[in-house]
Motif scaffolding. Structure first.
Motif, PDB file in Angstrom:
ATOM      1  N   ILE A 102      21.294  91.548  -9.169  1.00  0.00           N
ATOM      2  CA  ILE A 102      22.367  91.954  -8.213  1.00  0.00           C
ATOM      3  C   ILE A 102      21.890  92.721  -7.048  1.00  0.00           C
ATOM      4  CG2 ILE A 102      24.499  93.483  -7.943  1.00  0.00           C
ATOM      5  CD1 ILE A 102      25.088  92.708 -10.905  1.00  0.00           C
ATOM      6  N   ARG A 103      20.925  93.758  -7.305  1.00  0.00           N
ATOM      7  CA  ARG A 103      20.126  94.665  -6.351  1.00  0.00           C
ATOM      8  C   ARG A 103      19.611  93.480  -5.229  1.00  0.00           C
ATOM      9  NH1 ARG A 103      18.386  98.489  -9.868  1.00  0.00           N
ATOM     10  NH2 ARG A 103      16.112  97.952  -9.820  1.00  0.00           N
ATOM     11  N   TYR A 104      18.774  92.687  -5.632  1.00  0.00           N
ATOM     12  CA  TYR A 104      18.173  91.642  -4.809  1.00  0.00           C
ATOM     13  C   TYR A 104      19.109  91.015  -3.915  1.00  0.00           C
ATOM     14  CZ  TYR A 104      13.695  92.156  -7.654  1.00  0.00           C
ATOM     15  OH  TYR A 104      12.476  92.780  -8.474  1.00  0.00           O
ATOM     16  N   ILE A 105      20.178  90.577  -4.511  1.00  0.00           N
ATOM     17  CA  ILE A 105      21.208  89.813  -3.720  1.00  0.00           C
ATOM     18  C   ILE A 105      21.772  90.587  -2.513  1.00  0.00           C
ATOM     19  CG2 ILE A 105      23.014  88.092  -3.625  1.00  0.00           C
ATOM     20  CD1 ILE A 105      21.955  87.137  -6.515  1.00  0.00           C
ATOM     21  N   LEU A 106      21.955  91.945  -3.018  1.00  0.00           N
ATOM     22  CA  LEU A 106      22.688  92.679  -2.122  1.00  0.00           C
ATOM     23  C   LEU A 106      21.705  93.046  -0.934  1.00  0.00           C
ATOM     24  CD1 LEU A 106      24.413  95.491  -4.647  1.00  0.00           C
ATOM     25  CD2 LEU A 106      25.552  93.913  -2.910  1.00  0.00           C
ATOM     26  N   ASP A 107      20.452  93.236  -1.178  1.00  0.00           N
ATOM     27  CA  ASP A 107      19.544  93.334  -0.338  1.00  0.00           C
ATOM     28  C   ASP A 107      19.512  92.472   0.968  1.00  0.00           C
ATOM     29  OD1 ASP A 107      16.666  94.871   0.035  1.00  0.00           O
ATOM     30  OD2 ASP A 107      16.445  92.954   0.825  1.00  0.00           O
ATOM     31  N   LEU A 108      19.955  91.176   0.658  1.00  0.00           N
ATOM     32  CA  LEU A 108      19.911  89.978   1.581  1.00  0.00           C
ATOM     33  C   LEU A 108      20.946  90.475   2.768  1.00  0.00           C
ATOM     34  CD1 LEU A 108      19.878  86.923  -0.682  1.00  0.00           C
ATOM     35  CD2 LEU A 108      17.930  88.035   0.631  1.00  0.00           C
ATOM     36  N   PHE A 109      21.752  91.470   2.437  1.00  0.00           N
ATOM     37  CA  PHE A 109      22.780  91.646   3.320  1.00  0.00           C
ATOM     38  C   PHE A 109      22.359  92.893   4.222  1.00  0.00           C
ATOM     39  CE2 PHE A 109      25.070  89.310   0.080  1.00  0.00           C
ATOM     40  CZ  PHE A 109      25.951  88.655   0.873  1.00  0.00           C
ATOM     41  N   GLU A 110      21.240  93.412   3.903  1.00  0.00           N
ATOM     42  CA  GLU A 110      20.883  94.516   4.883  1.00  0.00           C
ATOM     43  C   GLU A 110      20.298  94.269   6.096  1.00  0.00           C
ATOM     44  OE1 GLU A 110      18.826  97.125   2.244  1.00  0.00           O
ATOM     45  OE2 GLU A 110      20.615  97.582   0.958  1.00  0.00           O
ATOM     46  N   MET A 142      27.722  94.714   9.064  1.00  0.00           N
ATOM     47  CA  MET A 142      27.233  93.643   8.199  1.00  0.00           C
ATOM     48  C   MET A 142      27.253  92.211   8.824  1.00  0.00           C
ATOM     49  SD  MET A 142      27.774  93.013   4.139  1.00  0.00           S
ATOM     50  CE  MET A 142      29.263  91.749   4.302  1.00  0.00           C
ATOM     51  N   LYS A 143      26.065  91.637   9.136  1.00  0.00           N
ATOM     52  CA  LYS A 143      26.071  90.312   9.773  1.00  0.00           C
ATOM     53  C   LYS A 143      26.472  89.126   8.679  1.00  0.00           C
ATOM     54  CE  LYS A 143      21.455  88.507   9.392  1.00  0.00           C
ATOM     55  NZ  LYS A 143      20.764  89.456   8.091  1.00  0.00           N
ATOM     56  N   GLN A 144      27.082  88.197   9.418  1.00  0.00           N
ATOM     57  CA  GLN A 144      27.737  87.246   8.417  1.00  0.00           C
ATOM     58  C   GLN A 144      26.503  86.832   7.641  1.00  0.00           C
ATOM     59  OE1 GLN A 144      30.777  84.588   9.631  1.00  0.00           O
ATOM     60  NE2 GLN A 144      29.719  82.857   8.599  1.00  0.00           N
ATOM     61  N   THR A 145      26.705  86.653   6.346  1.00  0.00           N
ATOM     62  CA  THR A 145      25.856  86.193   5.214  1.00  0.00           C
ATOM     63  C   THR A 145      26.478  85.475   4.270  1.00  0.00           C
ATOM     64  OG1 THR A 145      24.249  87.918   5.760  1.00  0.00           O
ATOM     65  CG2 THR A 145      23.797  86.677   3.896  1.00  0.00           C
ATOM     66  N   ILE A 146      26.070  83.948   3.950  1.00  0.00           N
ATOM     67  CA  ILE A 146      26.721  83.326   2.910  1.00  0.00           C
ATOM     68  C   ILE A 146      25.652  83.273   1.765  1.00  0.00           C
ATOM     69  CG2 ILE A 146      27.433  81.011   2.298  1.00  0.00           C
ATOM     70  CD1 ILE A 146      28.376  81.308   5.515  1.00  0.00           C
ATOM     71  N   ILE A 147      26.022  83.128   0.708  1.00  0.00           N
ATOM     72  CA  ILE A 147      25.205  83.299  -0.792  1.00  0.00           C
ATOM     73  C   ILE A 147      25.646  81.909  -1.345  1.00  0.00           C
ATOM     74  CG2 ILE A 147      24.114  84.233  -2.488  1.00  0.00           C
ATOM     75  CD1 ILE A 147      23.300  85.865  -0.398  1.00  0.00           C
ATOM     76  N   THR A 148      24.713  81.170  -1.576  1.00  0.00           N
ATOM     77  CA  THR A 148      25.228  80.101  -2.675  1.00  0.00           C
ATOM     78  C   THR A 148      24.456  80.191  -3.690  1.00  0.00           C
ATOM     79  OG1 THR A 148      23.421  78.320  -2.333  1.00  0.00           O
ATOM     80  CG2 THR A 148      25.545  78.384  -0.751  1.00  0.00           C
ATOM     81  N   ILE A 149      25.055  80.126  -5.121  1.00  0.00           N
ATOM     82  CA  ILE A 149      24.255  80.366  -6.332  1.00  0.00           C
ATOM     83  C   ILE A 149      24.433  79.130  -7.325  1.00  0.00           C
ATOM     84  CG2 ILE A 149      24.280  81.769  -8.580  1.00  0.00           C
ATOM     85  CD1 ILE A 149      25.366  84.211  -6.800  1.00  0.00           C
ATOM     86  N   SER A 150      23.237  78.611  -7.473  1.00  0.00           N
ATOM     87  CA  SER A 150      23.110  77.358  -8.656  1.00  0.00           C
ATOM     88  C   SER A 150      22.736  78.162  -9.837  1.00  0.00           C
ATOM     89  CB  SER A 150      22.340  76.255  -8.070  1.00  0.00           C
ATOM     90  OG  SER A 150      22.650  76.080  -6.745  1.00  0.00           O
ATOM     91  N   ARG A 151      23.295  77.768 -10.969  1.00  0.00           N
ATOM     92  CA  ARG A 151      22.800  78.551 -12.125  1.00  0.00           C
ATOM     93  C   ARG A 151      23.111  77.665 -13.461  1.00  0.00           C
ATOM     94  NH1 ARG A 151      27.441  76.454 -11.358  1.00  0.00           N
ATOM     95  NH2 ARG A 151      29.594  77.167 -12.523  1.00  0.00           N
ATOM     96  N   GLU A 152      22.076  77.738 -14.271  1.00  0.00           N
ATOM     97  CA  GLU A 152      21.924  77.321 -15.402  1.00  0.00           C
ATOM     98  C   GLU A 152      23.052  78.026 -16.261  1.00  0.00           C
ATOM     99  OE1 GLU A 152      17.110  76.400 -16.305  1.00  0.00           O
ATOM    100  OE2 GLU A 152      17.898  78.031 -17.436  1.00  0.00           O
ATOM    101  N   PHE A 153      23.784  77.228 -17.167  1.00  0.00           N
ATOM    102  CA  PHE A 153      25.008  77.421 -17.937  1.00  0.00           C
ATOM    103  C   PHE A 153      24.078  78.580 -18.903  1.00  0.00           C
ATOM    104  CE2 PHE A 153      28.167  77.342 -21.341  1.00  0.00           C
ATOM    105  CZ  PHE A 153      29.352  77.446 -20.336  1.00  0.00           C
ATOM    106  N   GLY A 154      24.857  79.859 -19.132  1.00  0.00           N
ATOM    107  CA  GLY A 154      24.497  81.117 -20.003  1.00  0.00           C
ATOM    108  C   GLY A 154      23.518  81.808 -19.455  1.00  0.00           C
ATOM    109  N   SER A 155      23.202  81.454 -17.889  1.00  0.00           N
ATOM    110  CA  SER A 155      22.083  82.418 -17.415  1.00  0.00           C
ATOM    111  C   SER A 155      22.789  83.833 -16.683  1.00  0.00           C
ATOM    112  CB  SER A 155      21.381  81.867 -16.376  1.00  0.00           C
ATOM    113  OG  SER A 155      22.321  81.454 -15.335  1.00  0.00           O
ATOM    114  N   GLY A 156      23.772  83.767 -16.648  1.00  0.00           N
ATOM    115  CA  GLY A 156      24.736  85.122 -15.986  1.00  0.00           C
ATOM    116  C   GLY A 156      24.906  85.083 -14.625  1.00  0.00           C
ATOM    117  N   GLY A 157      24.742  83.813 -14.145  1.00  0.00           N
ATOM    118  CA  GLY A 157      24.845  83.353 -12.532  1.00  0.00           C
ATOM    119  C   GLY A 157      26.084  83.839 -11.956  1.00  0.00           C
ATOM    120  N   HIS A 158      27.220  83.293 -12.696  1.00  0.00           N
ATOM    121  CA  HIS A 158      28.528  83.537 -12.534  1.00  0.00           C
ATOM    122  C   HIS A 158      28.848  84.982 -12.184  1.00  0.00           C
ATOM    123  CE1 HIS A 158      32.846  82.522 -12.357  1.00  0.00           C
ATOM    124  NE2 HIS A 158      32.876  83.830 -12.784  1.00  0.00           N
ATOM    125  N   PHE A 159      28.400  85.853 -13.469  1.00  0.00           N
ATOM    126  CA  PHE A 159      28.643  87.251 -13.466  1.00  0.00           C
ATOM    127  C   PHE A 159      28.032  87.867 -12.109  1.00  0.00           C
ATOM    128  CE2 PHE A 159      27.275  91.496 -14.733  1.00  0.00           C
ATOM    129  CZ  PHE A 159      28.306  92.257 -14.980  1.00  0.00           C
TER     130      PHE A 159
END
Lengths: 195, 195
Positions: free
Chosen positions: B187-195, B1-18
């Protein structure tokens, strides 16, 4: 496959048209873009060229003139009549089953349908200019001017008829940057909505 | 897996943390959120509570006071010193390998790294309020006020330090609406970024 309608709004040069066309080919579902113009022309009696200009690219210098003059006895301007026909055509197409619809305020027109996903496709300046240069064989300067002009017209038309901000994430289920994600990945994400 | 960094900005209550936490668990890579606070506290000597408030939720009524008073001999305010430490901590974490970083202007701080994807997670008002109600056992009215207040603080802090518009698609590779797409799909879309 359950009925799913995808609307794609896109910045000029972002590759949104290509992405929509590819999804439609791979799923074997209709792709509505220029064919909407023909149907509006049939409905209104205006020429296809005039409808094309008015249904998405109302030129800024003429838009407000068309919007306020030429009103018939119902108070509708030429632009209003085209927009009314556009609304009807897009609603009818959505009734027919799964499809991809490009631009033309379709995200707003179909906003109350629960079987619809609204996507905004955008990109970085450099890549959009480069795509326009290749597609239209233009210099960098001309491609930059073309992108800017087309987006301005799309934005004006959209904001006039919807009272919404063009490209606002709140009106879309997702916004995809084709410069950061590759085109194939964007296609994959949209295909996933049909699963 | 090549090095990949994901930053997530999120609205409160949107579930971005989860979503970020789930991606990190499934890939077995670090998830940086509250642990950033601890590192900033160690670096600056401020308490964790004070850093927590200042590193993302600078309260609007105090933010500008902290920004303009308490300057040391270098001209830095308390807020500026925390932001400088935050920048350093986040850059060091990114150096260590693939990871998920939540909020704290990480998208701006890491904007020049080509191995980084910046994601904005947002949602519809109703669903965000409902999520906050469940998480914090609040009335609808209190949850609505909490969401609004937290987003206002995040926005103010972000815009003060980055000179960018919070949640602007142009600064992200994609924006995902968790109310329109389900969480598992995001979650699936973000996992796809690591492929």
């Amino acid at each position: 496959m359950k009925q799913t309608i995808i609307t794609i709004s896109r910045e000029f040069g972002s590759g949104g048209h290509f992405i929509g066309e590819e999804v439609s080919k791979r799923l074997g579902i209709p792709f509505y873009d220029k064919n909407i113009i023909q149907q509006i022309a049939e409905k209104t009696g205006f020429s296809e060229d005039f409808v094309k200009e008015q249904s998405e690219y109302a030129p800024s210098k003429n838009m407000f003139a068309y919007a306020f003059v030429g009103r018939d006895h119902t108070g509708s301007s030429l632009s209003d009549r085209i927009y009314a026909a556009q609304t009807q055509v897009i609603r009818n197409l959505a009734e027919k089953g799964s499809c991809i619809i490009i631009g033309r305020c379709a995200d707003y027109i179909l906003k109350d349908r629960p079987d619809t996903y609204h996507i905004f496709v955008y990109g970085d300046e450099y890549e959009k200019i480069s795509r326009t240069q290749q597609l239209f064989n233009l210099s960098e300067k001309d491609a930059r001017a073309m992108n800017r002009d087309m987006d301005k017209k799309r934005r004006l038309h959209y904001e006039y008829y919807t009272d919404r901000k063009w490209g606002d994430p709140q009106n879309h289920c997702m916004c995809l940057n084709t410069s950061a994600l590759d085109t194939e990945r964007c296609i994959r994400y949209i295909l996933d909505l049909f699963e």
